[in-house]
Write a protein that holds these residues in place. Structure first.
Motif: not given
Length: 177
Positions: A5-8, A86-88, A120-121, A132-133
């Motif tokens: 969650y820190e980088y999402l 996954i954060g995008h 990655a999508a 995921g991607t």
């Protein structure tokens, strides 16, 4: 362990819900399924890369539900690649991982694989979770075409559709038991 969650840019509670969504599809720690293997192969073919995978991002690892060109089934969830993608909302592209500040220190870049290109999508569920991607990897820098990246997004949408069918089958099996 890395806190996803820190980088999402999400809260621990949101990340807990996302992880519950990953688990509900019962795809992690299972043999690769042919449908996802075909998608990985198509991704590699469309982007002309030696490696592609369909991944599920867990709290401390990335599970490769299917892969083409790799023999591993899991990697660490270090920021920079799948766990960051996954954060995008759209396709996450790293044209040259050896110079990109997001990935320069990632173990797949600095280690034996020597990853240089990554795209990655995110696989997004109907209820909005990014599980995921669908991604592609190359050992040389790349500048993909827009239509290639759009194809990667479509493949991620196909995986999401397949996951919903999987969930219906799981729920049907439970109801019929």
């Amino acid at each position: 362990m890395v806190d996803t969650y820190e980088y999402l840019d999400s809260t621990p509670a949101e990340e807990a819900r996302r992880l519950a969504a990953v688990r509900r599809y019962q795809l992690v720690d299972r043999p690769a399924e042919p449908a996802y293997e075909r998608i990985a192969y198509i991704a590699a073919t469309i982007l002309d890369t030696p490696i592609a995978s369909v991944t599920m991002v867990e709290e401390d690892r990335v599970w490769l539900a299917a892969c083409y060109g790799l023999t591993v089934r899991q990697i660490g969830a270090e920021p920079g690649l799948c766990a960051s993608a996954i954060g995008h909302d759209g396709v996450y592209v790293v044209r040259d991982a050896a110079t990109d500040p997001r990935t320069v220190a990632h173990p797949l870049v600095t280690g034996e694989l020597k990853l240089r290109f990554y795209a990655a999508a995110p696989i997004r569920t109907r209820d909005g979770f990014r599980l995921g991607t669908v991604n592609v990897i190359d050992k040389r820098p790349r500048d993909p075409e827009h239509k290639q990246l759009r194809s990667l997004e479509y493949l991620a949408e196909i995986v999401a559709d397949e996951l919903e069918l999987r969930l219906m089958a799981i729920r049907g099996a439970v109801a019929g038991a």
